[in-house]
Design an enzyme around this catalytic site. Structure first.
Site, PDB file in Angstrom:
ATOM      1  N   ASP A 125       6.149  -9.339   0.387  1.00 22.06           N
ATOM      2  CA  ASP A 125       5.583  -7.979   0.368  1.00 22.06           C
ATOM      3  C   ASP A 125       6.363  -7.046   1.298  1.00 22.06           C
ATOM      4  OD1 ASP A 125       3.515  -8.342  -1.465  1.00 22.06           O
ATOM      5  OD2 ASP A 125       2.080  -8.980   0.066  1.00 22.06           O
ATOM      6  N   LYS A 149      -3.988 -15.323   0.928  1.00 16.05           N
ATOM      7  CA  LYS A 149      -2.695 -15.207   1.616  1.00 16.05           C
ATOM      8  C   LYS A 149      -2.690 -15.840   3.012  1.00 16.05           C
ATOM      9  CE  LYS A 149      -1.032 -11.126  -0.874  1.00 16.05           C
ATOM     10  NZ  LYS A 149      -0.499  -9.759  -0.774  1.00 16.05           N
TER      11      LYS A 149
HETATM   12  P1  NDP Z   1      -7.501  -5.402   2.413  1.00 14.88           P
HETATM   13  O1  NDP Z   1      -8.852  -5.734   1.883  1.00 14.88           O
HETATM   14  O2  NDP Z   1      -6.839  -6.367   3.332  1.00 14.88           O
HETATM   15  O3  NDP Z   1      -7.587  -3.982   3.189  1.00 14.88           O
HETATM   16  C1  NDP Z   1      -8.309  -2.923   2.633  1.00 14.88           C
HETATM   17  C2  NDP Z   1      -8.163  -1.653   3.475  1.00 14.88           C
HETATM   18  O4  NDP Z   1      -8.915  -0.610   2.837  1.00 14.88           O
HETATM   19  C3  NDP Z   1      -8.708  -1.774   4.900  1.00 14.88           C
HETATM   20  O5  NDP Z   1      -7.943  -0.953   5.758  1.00 14.88           O
HETATM   21  C4  NDP Z   1     -10.134  -1.232   4.746  1.00 14.88           C
HETATM   22  O6  NDP Z   1     -10.653  -0.693   5.927  1.00 14.88           O
HETATM   23  C5  NDP Z   1      -9.902  -0.109   3.761  1.00 14.88           C
HETATM   24  N1  NDP Z   1     -11.114   0.267   3.018  1.00 14.88           N
HETATM   25  C6  NDP Z   1     -11.696  -0.416   2.001  1.00 14.88           C
HETATM   26  N2  NDP Z   1     -12.779   0.245   1.544  1.00 14.88           N
HETATM   27  C7  NDP Z   1     -12.875   1.390   2.305  1.00 14.88           C
HETATM   28  C8  NDP Z   1     -13.786   2.479   2.309  1.00 14.88           C
HETATM   29  N3  NDP Z   1     -14.802   2.555   1.457  1.00 14.88           N
HETATM   30  N4  NDP Z   1     -13.573   3.477   3.194  1.00 14.88           N
HETATM   31  C9  NDP Z   1     -12.520   3.428   4.051  1.00 14.88           C
HETATM   32  N5  NDP Z   1     -11.625   2.400   4.093  1.00 14.88           N
HETATM   33  C10 NDP Z   1     -11.798   1.397   3.225  1.00 14.88           C
HETATM   34  O7  NDP Z   1      -6.609  -5.111   1.127  1.00 14.88           O
HETATM   35  P2  NDP Z   1      -5.003  -5.221   0.979  1.00 14.88           P
HETATM   36  O8  NDP Z   1      -4.361  -4.600   2.166  1.00 14.88           O
HETATM   37  O9  NDP Z   1      -4.604  -6.588   0.625  1.00 14.88           O
HETATM   38  O10 NDP Z   1      -4.750  -4.326  -0.326  1.00 14.88           O
HETATM   39  C11 NDP Z   1      -4.919  -2.923  -0.272  1.00 14.88           C
HETATM   40  C12 NDP Z   1      -4.419  -2.281  -1.553  1.00 14.88           C
HETATM   41  O11 NDP Z   1      -3.024  -2.492  -1.689  1.00 14.88           O
HETATM   42  C13 NDP Z   1      -5.053  -2.831  -2.828  1.00 14.88           C
HETATM   43  O12 NDP Z   1      -5.369  -1.731  -3.644  1.00 14.88           O
HETATM   44  C14 NDP Z   1      -3.964  -3.673  -3.449  1.00 14.88           C
HETATM   45  O13 NDP Z   1      -4.064  -3.668  -4.861  1.00 14.88           O
HETATM   46  C15 NDP Z   1      -2.713  -2.944  -2.994  1.00 14.88           C
HETATM   47  N6  NDP Z   1      -1.541  -3.833  -2.900  1.00 14.88           N
HETATM   48  C16 NDP Z   1      -0.415  -3.514  -3.606  1.00 14.88           C
HETATM   49  C17 NDP Z   1       0.710  -4.324  -3.535  1.00 14.88           C
HETATM   50  C18 NDP Z   1       1.925  -3.982  -4.335  1.00 14.88           C
HETATM   51  O14 NDP Z   1       2.814  -4.835  -4.453  1.00 14.88           O
HETATM   52  N7  NDP Z   1       2.031  -2.787  -4.880  1.00 14.88           N
HETATM   53  C19 NDP Z   1       0.748  -5.531  -2.684  1.00 14.88           C
HETATM   54  C20 NDP Z   1      -0.482  -5.770  -1.958  1.00 14.88           C
HETATM   55  C21 NDP Z   1      -1.572  -4.937  -2.073  1.00 14.88           C
HETATM   56  P3  NDP Z   1     -11.480  -1.601   6.987  1.00 14.88           P
HETATM   57  O15 NDP Z   1     -10.458  -2.330   7.807  1.00 14.88           O
HETATM   58  O16 NDP Z   1     -12.257  -0.612   7.753  1.00 14.88           O
HETATM   59  O17 NDP Z   1     -12.329  -2.534   6.171  1.00 14.88           O
END
Ligand code: NDP
Length: 270
Positions: free
Chosen positions: A102, A66
């Site tokens: 989004d 993205k």
């Molecule tokens: P990113 O990888 O950009 O962000 C992931 C987030 O999860 C960060 O805040 C990260 O924290 C946190 N995280 C991951 N693993 C852990 C852990 N073990 N413990 C604590 N925090 C954790 O992902 P996206 O924002 O792109 O996507 C997130 C979710 O949203 C996905 O499941 C995706 O499928 C869903 N989604 C749904 C959409 C829809 O249209 N319904 C559209 C886009 C996404 P940190 O910053 O500390 O790493």
């Protein structure tokens, strides 16, 4: 001539976008087909060139491309520029034009769910790419926003860029304070890796997980057990797709029908 469209990502085979869009294309008798194209991280530029040569006229962009799509587009909308991410492309003579659906997609789901956020306490769990889209909508609508994330710098950057009034908490502290929220939006991706949240008992709030299917199952089970009114991210997925479809073809497709279709498919495969 049959038009070509699709979603670009890695992984992408699990994407529901072809299922959603091909149903709408049939319903509107549009001579086009929507496919999933796997393009590895770092290879988007050559991938877009190849797809343009094949005559692709429109794309959705998903992980991990993205931000790169934003850099490669000939021009982008104000929303995409503000979020620093593009998930929609349309091919014009001078190159790919980018947008981000989004954020408006999430906004539509608040409208359809009659979820009023202005002046209310909203907790946003996560500060990744999707959290940026969600935060921009919540801030624009006047929510009293608290951003909770494992990595504090990422939450601070998000607040600085998109929601300067927001409070910031660690994930641990945020979870403790969750009952004070009228709405919790969970954008954490940990459901995909088998992780789960330990939620406090609800005090009347809504728990909105933007993931769906297996990625949201554990968090939604926990939320329901603790008395939260809950919803998953299928509505947001369909809404961002519908806005993309409208941009490409000038007609808003039937979101309720697609939502019901996706719900049946997800339940059958969960
Ligand atoms: P990113 O990888 O950009 O962000 C992931 C987030 O999860 C960060 O805040 C990260 O924290 C946190 N995280 C991951 N693993 C852990 C852990 N073990 N413990 C604590 N925090 C954790 O992902 P996206 O924002 O792109 O996507 C997130 C979710 O949203 C996905 O499941 C995706 O499928 C869903 N989604 C749904 C959409 C829809 O249209 N319904 C559209 C886009 C996404 P940190 O910053 O500390 O790493």
């Amino acid at each position: 001539m049959t038009h070509l469209l699709g979603v670009v990502g890695d992984p992408v085979t699990h994407s529901l976008s072809p299922f959603i869009h091909n149903g709408w294309l049939r319903a509107h008798q549009i001579d086009a087909v929507y496919s999933a194209f796997e393009v590895k991280g770092g290879e988007l530029a050559s991938g877009l060139d190849a797809l343009a040569r094949q005559g692709v006229i429109g794309l959705n962009i998903t992980l991990p491309h993205k931000e790169e799509a934003m850099r490669l587009a000939a021009s982008v909308s104000g929303t995409a520029h503000r979020l620093g991410a593009v998930n929609f492309l349309v091919r014009r003579e001078d190159g790919w034009i980018g947008d981000n659906t989004d954020a408006p997609g999430f906004g539509l789901t608040l409208d359809f769910g009659d979820i009023e956020v202005s002046g209310r306490n909203v907790f946003l769990l996560g500060a990744g790419g999707s959290a940026r889209a969600v935060a921009s909508v919540l801030a624009d609508r006047g929510a009293r926003l608290t951003i909770c994330n494992r990595t504090a710098q990422r939450a601070e950057a998000l607040a600085r860029d998109l929601a300067p009034e927001a409070s910031i908490l660690s994930l641990e502290e945020g979870l403790k304070q969750l009952p004070s929220a009228a709405l919790v939006v969970n954008t954490l991706s940990l459901g995909h890796s088998g992780g789960n949240l330990k939620l406090p008992e609800a005090a009347g709030g809504i728990f909105y997980d933007i993931s769906y299917g297996k990625g949201a199952a554990a968090a939604l089970t926990e939320a329901k057990a603790k008395g939260w009114r809950s919803l998953d991210g299928l509505g947001m997925l369909v809404a961002q797709a519908a806005i993309s479809f409208e941009h490409w073809f000038g007609v808003m497709p039937d979101m309720a029908e697609a939502h019901a279709r996706c719900r049946r498919l997800v339940e059958a495969t969960s």
